[in-house]
Design an enzyme around this catalytic site. Sequence first.
Site, PDB file in Angstrom:
ATOM      1  N   GLU A   1      -1.617  46.062  48.899  1.00  0.00           N
ATOM      2  CA  GLU A   1      -1.916  46.018  47.462  1.00  0.00           C
ATOM      3  C   GLU A   1      -3.347  45.548  47.222  1.00  0.00           C
ATOM      4  O   GLU A   1      -4.059  46.090  46.365  1.00  0.00           O
ATOM      5  CB  GLU A   1      -0.929  45.089  46.748  1.00  0.00           C
ATOM      6  CG  GLU A   1       0.491  45.638  46.755  1.00  0.00           C
ATOM      7  CD  GLU A   1       1.455  44.808  45.909  1.00  0.00           C
ATOM      8  OE1 GLU A   1       1.114  43.665  45.532  1.00  0.00           O
ATOM      9  OE2 GLU A   1       2.558  45.314  45.631  1.00  0.00           O
TER      10      GLU A   1
ATOM     11  N   GLN B   1      -9.971  43.346  58.274  1.00  0.00           N
ATOM     12  CA  GLN B   1      -8.591  42.877  58.482  1.00  0.00           C
ATOM     13  C   GLN B   1      -8.235  42.839  59.967  1.00  0.00           C
ATOM     14  O   GLN B   1      -8.683  43.683  60.762  1.00  0.00           O
ATOM     15  CB  GLN B   1      -7.619  43.820  57.743  1.00  0.00           C
ATOM     16  CG  GLN B   1      -6.177  43.366  57.846  1.00  0.00           C
ATOM     17  CD  GLN B   1      -5.252  44.099  56.890  1.00  0.00           C
ATOM     18  OE1 GLN B   1      -5.658  45.074  56.250  1.00  0.00           O
ATOM     19  NE2 GLN B   1      -4.024  43.647  56.789  1.00  0.00           N
TER      20      GLN B   1
ATOM     21  N   ASN C   1     -17.566  40.383  44.409  1.00  0.00           N
ATOM     22  CA  ASN C   1     -18.419  39.845  43.357  1.00  0.00           C
ATOM     23  C   ASN C   1     -17.552  39.340  42.197  1.00  0.00           C
ATOM     24  O   ASN C   1     -16.352  39.614  42.139  1.00  0.00           O
ATOM     25  CB  ASN C   1     -19.484  40.864  42.924  1.00  0.00           C
ATOM     26  CG  ASN C   1     -18.908  42.071  42.214  1.00  0.00           C
ATOM     27  OD1 ASN C   1     -18.151  41.940  41.265  1.00  0.00           O
ATOM     28  ND2 ASN C   1     -19.279  43.268  42.683  1.00  0.00           N
TER      29      ASN C   1
ATOM     30  N   ARG D   1     -17.322  40.053  39.079  1.00  0.00           N
ATOM     31  CA  ARG D   1     -16.675  41.036  38.202  1.00  0.00           C
ATOM     32  C   ARG D   1     -15.409  41.576  38.855  1.00  0.00           C
ATOM     33  O   ARG D   1     -14.365  41.702  38.209  1.00  0.00           O
ATOM     34  CB  ARG D   1     -17.649  42.193  37.936  1.00  0.00           C
ATOM     35  CG  ARG D   1     -17.177  43.120  36.857  1.00  0.00           C
ATOM     36  CD  ARG D   1     -18.116  44.293  36.683  1.00  0.00           C
ATOM     37  NE  ARG D   1     -18.000  44.880  35.370  1.00  0.00           N
ATOM     38  CZ  ARG D   1     -18.697  45.933  34.958  1.00  0.00           C
ATOM     39  NH1 ARG D   1     -19.590  46.491  35.776  1.00  0.00           N
ATOM     40  NH2 ARG D   1     -18.526  46.423  33.755  1.00  0.00           N
TER      41      ARG D   1
ATOM     42  N   ARG E   1      -3.630  41.023  39.014  1.00  0.00           N
ATOM     43  CA  ARG E   1      -2.665  40.494  39.988  1.00  0.00           C
ATOM     44  C   ARG E   1      -2.165  39.095  39.630  1.00  0.00           C
ATOM     45  O   ARG E   1      -1.239  38.597  40.290  1.00  0.00           O
ATOM     46  CB  ARG E   1      -3.293  40.497  41.383  1.00  0.00           C
ATOM     47  CG  ARG E   1      -3.788  41.868  41.830  1.00  0.00           C
ATOM     48  CD  ARG E   1      -2.705  42.934  41.779  1.00  0.00           C
ATOM     49  NE  ARG E   1      -3.179  44.204  42.323  1.00  0.00           N
ATOM     50  CZ  ARG E   1      -2.387  45.200  42.694  1.00  0.00           C
ATOM     51  NH1 ARG E   1      -1.088  45.105  42.560  1.00  0.00           N
ATOM     52  NH2 ARG E   1      -2.909  46.321  43.167  1.00  0.00           N
TER      53      ARG E   1
HETATM   54  C1  LIG Z   1       1.619  45.560  38.392  1.00  0.00           C
HETATM   55  C2  LIG Z   1       0.996  46.652  39.202  1.00  0.00           C
HETATM   56  C3  LIG Z   1       1.765  47.682  39.677  1.00  0.00           C
HETATM   57  C4  LIG Z   1       1.189  48.707  40.440  1.00  0.00           C
HETATM   58  N1  LIG Z   1       1.981  49.724  40.912  1.00  0.00           N
HETATM   59  C5  LIG Z   1       1.434  50.725  41.631  1.00  0.00           C
HETATM   60  C6  LIG Z   1       2.223  51.822  42.125  1.00  0.00           C
HETATM   61  O1  LIG Z   1       3.418  51.876  41.914  1.00  0.00           O
HETATM   62  N2  LIG Z   1       1.613  52.774  42.867  1.00  0.00           N
HETATM   63  C7  LIG Z   1       0.264  52.755  43.110  1.00  0.00           C
HETATM   64  O2  LIG Z   1      -0.253  53.653  43.755  1.00  0.00           O
HETATM   65  N3  LIG Z   1      -0.506  51.742  42.670  1.00  0.00           N
HETATM   66  C8  LIG Z   1       0.038  50.736  41.932  1.00  0.00           C
HETATM   67  N4  LIG Z   1      -0.755  49.707  41.496  1.00  0.00           N
HETATM   68  C9  LIG Z   1      -2.170  49.686  41.888  1.00  0.00           C
HETATM   69  C10 LIG Z   1      -3.093  50.170  40.758  1.00  0.00           C
HETATM   70  O3  LIG Z   1      -2.787  51.493  40.396  1.00  0.00           O
HETATM   71  C11 LIG Z   1      -4.553  50.090  41.216  1.00  0.00           C
HETATM   72  O4  LIG Z   1      -4.777  50.963  42.295  1.00  0.00           O
HETATM   73  C12 LIG Z   1      -4.952  48.717  41.656  1.00  0.00           C
HETATM   74  O5  LIG Z   1      -4.479  47.743  40.762  1.00  0.00           O
HETATM   75  C13 LIG Z   1      -6.493  48.626  41.758  1.00  0.00           C
HETATM   76  O6  LIG Z   1      -7.027  48.546  40.468  1.00  0.00           O
HETATM   77  P1  LIG Z   1      -8.188  49.506  39.952  1.00  0.00           P
HETATM   78  O7  LIG Z   1      -7.781  50.916  40.020  1.00  0.00           O
HETATM   79  O8  LIG Z   1      -8.577  48.970  38.606  1.00  0.00           O
HETATM   80  O9  LIG Z   1      -9.294  49.394  41.059  1.00  0.00           O
HETATM   81  P2  LIG Z   1     -10.578  48.465  41.352  1.00  0.00           P
HETATM   82  O10 LIG Z   1     -11.143  48.930  42.624  1.00  0.00           O
HETATM   83  O11 LIG Z   1     -10.196  47.029  41.247  1.00  0.00           O
HETATM   84  O12 LIG Z   1     -11.578  48.922  40.251  1.00  0.00           O
HETATM   85  C14 LIG Z   1     -12.044  48.154  39.177  1.00  0.00           C
HETATM   86  C15 LIG Z   1     -12.414  49.119  38.066  1.00  0.00           C
HETATM   87  O13 LIG Z   1     -13.529  49.904  38.470  1.00  0.00           O
HETATM   88  C16 LIG Z   1     -13.383  51.219  37.961  1.00  0.00           C
HETATM   89  N5  LIG Z   1     -13.243  52.163  39.099  1.00  0.00           N
HETATM   90  C17 LIG Z   1     -12.926  51.847  40.375  1.00  0.00           C
HETATM   91  N6  LIG Z   1     -12.917  52.939  41.151  1.00  0.00           N
HETATM   92  C18 LIG Z   1     -13.223  53.956  40.337  1.00  0.00           C
HETATM   93  C19 LIG Z   1     -13.358  55.345  40.558  1.00  0.00           C
HETATM   94  N7  LIG Z   1     -13.172  55.903  41.728  1.00  0.00           N
HETATM   95  N8  LIG Z   1     -13.666  56.127  39.485  1.00  0.00           N
HETATM   96  C20 LIG Z   1     -13.867  55.586  38.265  1.00  0.00           C
HETATM   97  N9  LIG Z   1     -13.748  54.270  37.992  1.00  0.00           N
HETATM   98  C21 LIG Z   1     -13.439  53.468  39.032  1.00  0.00           C
HETATM   99  C22 LIG Z   1     -12.144  51.232  37.089  1.00  0.00           C
HETATM  100  O14 LIG Z   1     -12.506  50.915  35.746  1.00  0.00           O
HETATM  101  C23 LIG Z   1     -11.327  50.118  37.690  1.00  0.00           C
HETATM  102  O15 LIG Z   1     -10.369  49.553  36.820  1.00  0.00           O
HETATM  103  C24 LIG Z   1      -0.200  48.680  40.731  1.00  0.00           C
HETATM  104  C25 LIG Z   1      -0.981  47.617  40.227  1.00  0.00           C
HETATM  105  C26 LIG Z   1      -0.415  46.620  39.471  1.00  0.00           C
HETATM  106  C27 LIG Z   1      -1.283  45.486  38.975  1.00  0.00           C
END
Ligand SMILES: Cc1cc2nc3c(=O)[nH]c(=O)nc-3n(C[C@H](O)[C@H](O)[C@H](O)COP(=O)(O)OP(=O)(O)OC[C@H]3O[C@@H](n4cnc5c(N)ncnc54)[C@H](O)[C@@H]3O)c2cc1C
Length: 268
Positions: free
Chosen positions: A110, A122, A207, A209, A218
Site C-alpha cells: 500500500e 526495500q 518531501n 508535500r 492513510r
Molecule cells: C482507503 C483507501 C483504499 C484504497 N483502495 C484501493 C484499492 O482497492 N485498489 C487500488 O488499486 N488502490 C487502492 N488505494 C490506493 C489509491 O488508489 C492510491 O493509489 C494511493 O492512495 C496513492 O495515492 P495517489 O494516487 O494520490 O498517489 P501519490 O503518488 O501519493 O500522488 C500524490 C498526488 O500526485 C498526483 N499524481 C501522482 N501521480 C500522478 C500521475 N501519474 N498523473 C497525474 N497526477 C499524479 C495526484 O494528484 C496524486 O493524488 C486505496 C487508498 C486508500 C487511502
Amino acid sequence: MTKETTNNQSSQIDIIQQPRVYLVGRQTIEHRDMDKFLADYGMEWNPDSTVAGEILAEAGGRLCYMSFGKGRSTSAEYMENILSSGHGSVTEHAIWNFIITGVSRSFTHELIRHRAGFGYSQLSQRYVNESNTQFVEPDVIANNPKAHDIWTSSIKHSLDAYKELAQVLREEYSEVESRTLRRKLARQAARSVLPNATETKIFVTANARALRHFIELRGNEHAEIEIRKVATEILTIMKSESPNLFADYEVTPIDDGTEIVTTEYPKV
Ligand SMILES: Cc1cc2nc3c(=O)[nH]c(=O)nc-3n(C[C@H](O)[C@H](O)[C@H](O)COP(=O)(O)OP(=O)(O)OC[C@H]3O[C@@H](n4cnc5c(N)ncnc54)[C@H](O)[C@@H]3O)c2cc1C
C-alpha cells in the site's frame, strides 16, 4: 514480540504487532552560499525556524517574489499562508529520510502506491534468507483466540513450506557455480509461498508535500489499521520535527480505539 509453536510442529514463529519508524535523515543548509546569494542580491533574511527543511521550503517560496526579509516575519506565519493558500509545491523542498520496520508486506504494497515525492529501498526477499523472518499479526486477529490459532497455524505452514522449498530448489540449482546466485534463484521462487504478513523493512525518502498527502489518505478512518498506525506515527514525529509544516493536523481517537488524522488544509 511473541514466539509461538503450533501443535504437532517444531519451528517457532516470531510475531510482532507494532511498527517502528526511525527518522534517520534530514537536510542541512549551506549557509555560506545562502548568505552569498542574499548579499549578491542586496537582501537580508533571518528566518526564525531552526528546521532546515522549513527554511529551505520558505526560501523556495520567497524566491518566487524575491521577498527575503519582507512580508510575513515568522516562519510559522509564512508556512501557514503557504498551506492555507494551497501553494503546495513550496513544501516539496523539505525532505526527510525514514527507516520503517516491523511492518508487513501488505503495508509496503500500500505504501509504495504513493509515487509522487517518495523514494523507496526495500529488503530483498530474493537475496535475504527469510527462514527467520518475523510476522505481523493484525490486532483484530491477535485479540481473538480462535482467529489467532487459525492465523498462527497458517503462518507456520507457510514458513515450513518456504524452508523446504528453499532447500529443494538449492539442490535443483546445484549446477549453478555461484553460491550467491544459487541461493538467489532458490529464494526468489521459494518466497512465493510467504504470506502478506511477512515482516519487511523499507527505507523511505519523502518531501513534506508527499508526506502530508500520505498522512491524510492513510491516517483517514477508511485506511487499513496497520498503515494508519504508521501514518499517525510519522505525523507524531513530523509535528515535533517540523511544527510549521505539520501544525495543522489533529489526531483524534475514534470509537474502535484507533486514531484518525484530520486537517483543515487537505491536499495542499
Ligand atoms: C482507503 C483507501 C483504499 C484504497 N483502495 C484501493 C484499492 O482497492 N485498489 C487500488 O488499486 N488502490 C487502492 N488505494 C490506493 C489509491 O488508489 C492510491 O493509489 C494511493 O492512495 C496513492 O495515492 P495517489 O494516487 O494520490 O498517489 P501519490 O503518488 O501519493 O500522488 C500524490 C498526488 O500526485 C498526483 N499524481 C501522482 N501521480 C500522478 C500521475 N501519474 N498523473 C497525474 N497526477 C499524479 C495526484 O494528484 C496524486 O493524488 C486505496 C487508498 C486508500 C487511502
